[in-house]
Design a protein around this motif. Sequence first.
Motif, PDB file in Angstrom:
ATOM      1  N   TYR A  69     -10.164  -9.916  66.229  1.00  0.00           N
ATOM      2  CA  TYR A  69     -10.316  -8.489  65.925  1.00  0.00           C
ATOM      3  C   TYR A  69     -11.782  -8.117  65.769  1.00  0.00           C
ATOM      4  N   PHE A  70     -12.517  -8.923  64.993  1.00  0.00           N
ATOM      5  CA  PHE A  70     -13.940  -8.646  64.806  1.00  0.00           C
ATOM      6  C   PHE A  70     -14.686  -8.733  66.137  1.00  0.00           C
ATOM      7  N   SER A  71     -14.372  -9.755  66.911  1.00  0.00           N
ATOM      8  CA  SER A  71     -15.042  -9.969  68.191  1.00  0.00           C
ATOM      9  C   SER A  71     -14.848  -8.783  69.135  1.00  0.00           C
ATOM     10  N   LYS A  72     -13.614  -8.324  69.251  1.00  0.00           N
ATOM     11  CA  LYS A  72     -13.319  -7.220  70.164  1.00  0.00           C
ATOM     12  C   LYS A  72     -13.851  -5.893  69.643  1.00  0.00           C
ATOM     13  N   HIS A  73     -13.790  -5.718  68.329  1.00  0.00           N
ATOM     14  CA  HIS A  73     -14.194  -4.444  67.740  1.00  0.00           C
ATOM     15  C   HIS A  73     -15.674  -4.156  67.952  1.00  0.00           C
ATOM     16  N   ILE A  74     -16.488  -5.217  67.870  1.00  0.00           N
ATOM     17  CA  ILE A  74     -17.930  -5.002  68.020  1.00  0.00           C
ATOM     18  C   ILE A  74     -18.461  -5.551  69.341  1.00  0.00           C
ATOM     19  N   ASN A  75     -17.528  -5.992  70.215  1.00  0.00           N
ATOM     20  CA  ASN A  75     -17.893  -6.466  71.555  1.00  0.00           C
ATOM     21  C   ASN A  75     -18.937  -7.584  71.498  1.00  0.00           C
ATOM     22  N   ILE A  76     -18.566  -8.649  70.773  1.00  0.00           N
ATOM     23  CA  ILE A  76     -19.449  -9.800  70.633  1.00  0.00           C
ATOM     24  C   ILE A  76     -18.633 -11.066  70.883  1.00  0.00           C
ATOM     25  N   ASN A  77     -19.273 -12.100  71.403  1.00  0.00           N
ATOM     26  CA  ASN A  77     -18.571 -13.347  71.682  1.00  0.00           C
ATOM     27  C   ASN A  77     -17.921 -13.887  70.413  1.00  0.00           C
ATOM     28  N   ASP A 109      -3.545 -16.566  61.493  1.00  0.00           N
ATOM     29  CA  ASP A 109      -4.126 -15.364  60.887  1.00  0.00           C
ATOM     30  C   ASP A 109      -5.645 -15.374  61.024  1.00  0.00           C
ATOM     31  N   SER A 110      -6.254 -16.532  60.815  1.00  0.00           N
ATOM     32  CA  SER A 110      -7.710 -16.647  60.923  1.00  0.00           C
ATOM     33  C   SER A 110      -8.169 -16.404  62.359  1.00  0.00           C
ATOM     34  N   LEU A 111      -7.420 -16.928  63.324  1.00  0.00           N
ATOM     35  CA  LEU A 111      -7.759 -16.700  64.728  1.00  0.00           C
ATOM     36  C   LEU A 111      -7.633 -15.224  65.092  1.00  0.00           C
ATOM     37  N   ARG A 112      -6.596 -14.588  64.561  1.00  0.00           N
ATOM     38  CA  ARG A 112      -6.403 -13.161  64.833  1.00  0.00           C
ATOM     39  C   ARG A 112      -7.560 -12.337  64.279  1.00  0.00           C
ATOM     40  N   LEU A 113      -7.957 -12.611  63.037  1.00  0.00           N
ATOM     41  CA  LEU A 113      -9.043 -11.846  62.436  1.00  0.00           C
ATOM     42  C   LEU A 113     -10.343 -12.063  63.198  1.00  0.00           C
ATOM     43  N   LYS A 114     -10.586 -13.279  63.603  1.00  0.00           N
ATOM     44  CA  LYS A 114     -11.763 -13.605  64.407  1.00  0.00           C
ATOM     45  C   LYS A 114     -11.772 -12.772  65.694  1.00  0.00           C
ATOM     46  N   SER A 136     -17.351 -16.769  69.411  1.00  0.00           N
ATOM     47  CA  SER A 136     -17.991 -17.935  68.807  1.00  0.00           C
ATOM     48  C   SER A 136     -19.014 -17.540  67.743  1.00  0.00           C
ATOM     49  N   GLU A 137     -19.436 -16.257  67.761  1.00  0.00           N
ATOM     50  CA  GLU A 137     -20.407 -15.776  66.775  1.00  0.00           C
ATOM     51  C   GLU A 137     -19.748 -15.323  65.476  1.00  0.00           C
ATOM     52  N   VAL A 138     -18.418 -15.280  65.492  1.00  0.00           N
ATOM     53  CA  VAL A 138     -17.679 -14.810  64.311  1.00  0.00           C
ATOM     54  C   VAL A 138     -17.125 -15.999  63.539  1.00  0.00           C
ATOM     55  N   HIS A 139     -17.497 -16.107  62.284  1.00  0.00           N
ATOM     56  CA  HIS A 139     -16.988 -17.172  61.416  1.00  0.00           C
ATOM     57  C   HIS A 139     -16.272 -16.525  60.235  1.00  0.00           C
ATOM     58  N   THR A 140     -14.961 -16.599  60.267  1.00  0.00           N
ATOM     59  CA  THR A 140     -14.162 -15.967  59.227  1.00  0.00           C
ATOM     60  C   THR A 140     -12.951 -16.833  58.937  1.00  0.00           C
ATOM     61  N   ARG A 141     -12.281 -16.545  57.849  1.00  0.00           N
ATOM     62  CA  ARG A 141     -11.141 -17.366  57.450  1.00  0.00           C
ATOM     63  C   ARG A 141     -10.184 -16.536  56.613  1.00  0.00           C
ATOM     64  N   VAL A 142      -8.893 -16.810  56.786  1.00  0.00           N
ATOM     65  CA  VAL A 142      -7.854 -16.174  55.981  1.00  0.00           C
ATOM     66  C   VAL A 142      -7.164 -17.276  55.188  1.00  0.00           C
ATOM     67  N   ILE A 143      -6.931 -17.054  53.901  1.00  0.00           N
ATOM     68  CA  ILE A 143      -6.244 -18.028  53.057  1.00  0.00           C
ATOM     69  C   ILE A 143      -5.037 -17.352  52.409  1.00  0.00           C
ATOM     70  N   GLY A 144      -4.353 -18.085  51.527  1.00  0.00           N
ATOM     71  CA  GLY A 144      -3.228 -17.493  50.802  1.00  0.00           C
ATOM     72  C   GLY A 144      -1.909 -17.659  51.521  1.00  0.00           C
ATOM     73  N   GLU A 145      -1.050 -16.694  51.386  1.00  0.00           N
ATOM     74  CA  GLU A 145       0.268 -16.722  52.022  1.00  0.00           C
ATOM     75  C   GLU A 145       0.158 -16.393  53.501  1.00  0.00           C
ATOM     76  N   HIS A 146       0.953 -17.082  54.311  1.00  0.00           N
ATOM     77  CA  HIS A 146       1.119 -16.637  55.695  1.00  0.00           C
ATOM     78  C   HIS A 146       2.189 -15.551  55.653  1.00  0.00           C
ATOM     79  N   LYS A 152      -0.099  -6.700  59.599  1.00  0.00           N
ATOM     80  CA  LYS A 152       1.082  -6.204  60.313  1.00  0.00           C
ATOM     81  C   LYS A 152       1.226  -6.824  61.698  1.00  0.00           C
ATOM     82  N   ALA A 153       0.324  -7.739  62.057  1.00  0.00           N
ATOM     83  CA  ALA A 153       0.262  -8.250  63.432  1.00  0.00           C
ATOM     84  C   ALA A 153       1.583  -8.835  63.926  1.00  0.00           C
TER      85      ALA A 153
END
Length: 316
Positions: free
Chosen positions: A158-166, A151-156, A168-178, A216-217
Amino acid sequence: MVKVSIMGATGVIGKNVAFTLARADTVDEIVFFAREQSVEKARGETFDMYDALAAEDIDCRLTPSSDYEDLKNSAIVLITAGIPREEGMNRRDLAIPNAKIVDEYAKQIAVHAPDSIILIATNPVDVMTTVAYKSSGFPKSRVIGIGNHLDSLRLKAYFSKHININSSEVHTRVIGEHGDHMVPLLSSTTIGGIPLKYFAKSVDMEVPRLVKRLKKAGNTIISKKGATEYGPAFAISNLISTIITDSHKILTVSNYLEGEIGDIYDVSIGVPAVLSKNGIAMIVPIHMNDFEEHEFRIAANVIKETTDEVLKSLNE
């Protein structure tokens, strides 16, 4: 010599993890553990993979087996076996039938590979992590679910593609239930070192839509091709490589909590953890805003309710 065993190796996830891991060239042997009736299929998978690995001069031993003795001396035993999720199914729908499989395998691992780390990929993964922990009798640091790493890789991504940035510049994390009750830690997300809440003001970023897409991924992929495959396989292989190389990376995995975060007890849930060759070296403290903490507690309650039902069923 590093040996990894995969229980459920003829399934979509199991065989993809095996091939990805073999290509990484970080292990010496992979055991393709399968039910007796599926051993010949496992053997066929190994023959096919040997042909592919030869093209890259990789010498990884691939061992098809249905004998628990072949788990001996495994550094990691991955459990992927179980009923796969189909379109429209909630991961919780799989809980009781898959718990019986995980319960059996965890007990056998405790006998035949008592020094190993158990890694759980079978869904619902948070519930199955507790089942494996209770059934194996292992210390909780050596029973790890894949949690929210994917989930964390997916969110990373999504942000990267949405704003067209590498990425490696995105640091995010998903916790809780898978699952439906995953909690993206948006308050701690940074892009290029800039907190998301400030970065989002300067670009066209629909964060709620990206989060909705994230939740929903899995079902989206299943509805279009029948199963998730490459994403989970690479995420799991990444976890295994992180452990066996003793790299001490912080990844979000499912582990049985005893008050380490938010005074949550007696439930396995996705949290950031330092991974080492001995399993979980440390649960990493995290800061949550009020909304995230509220959602995290809901996730813990939902998982615990299902877990209690499953454990009761196993004991009947």
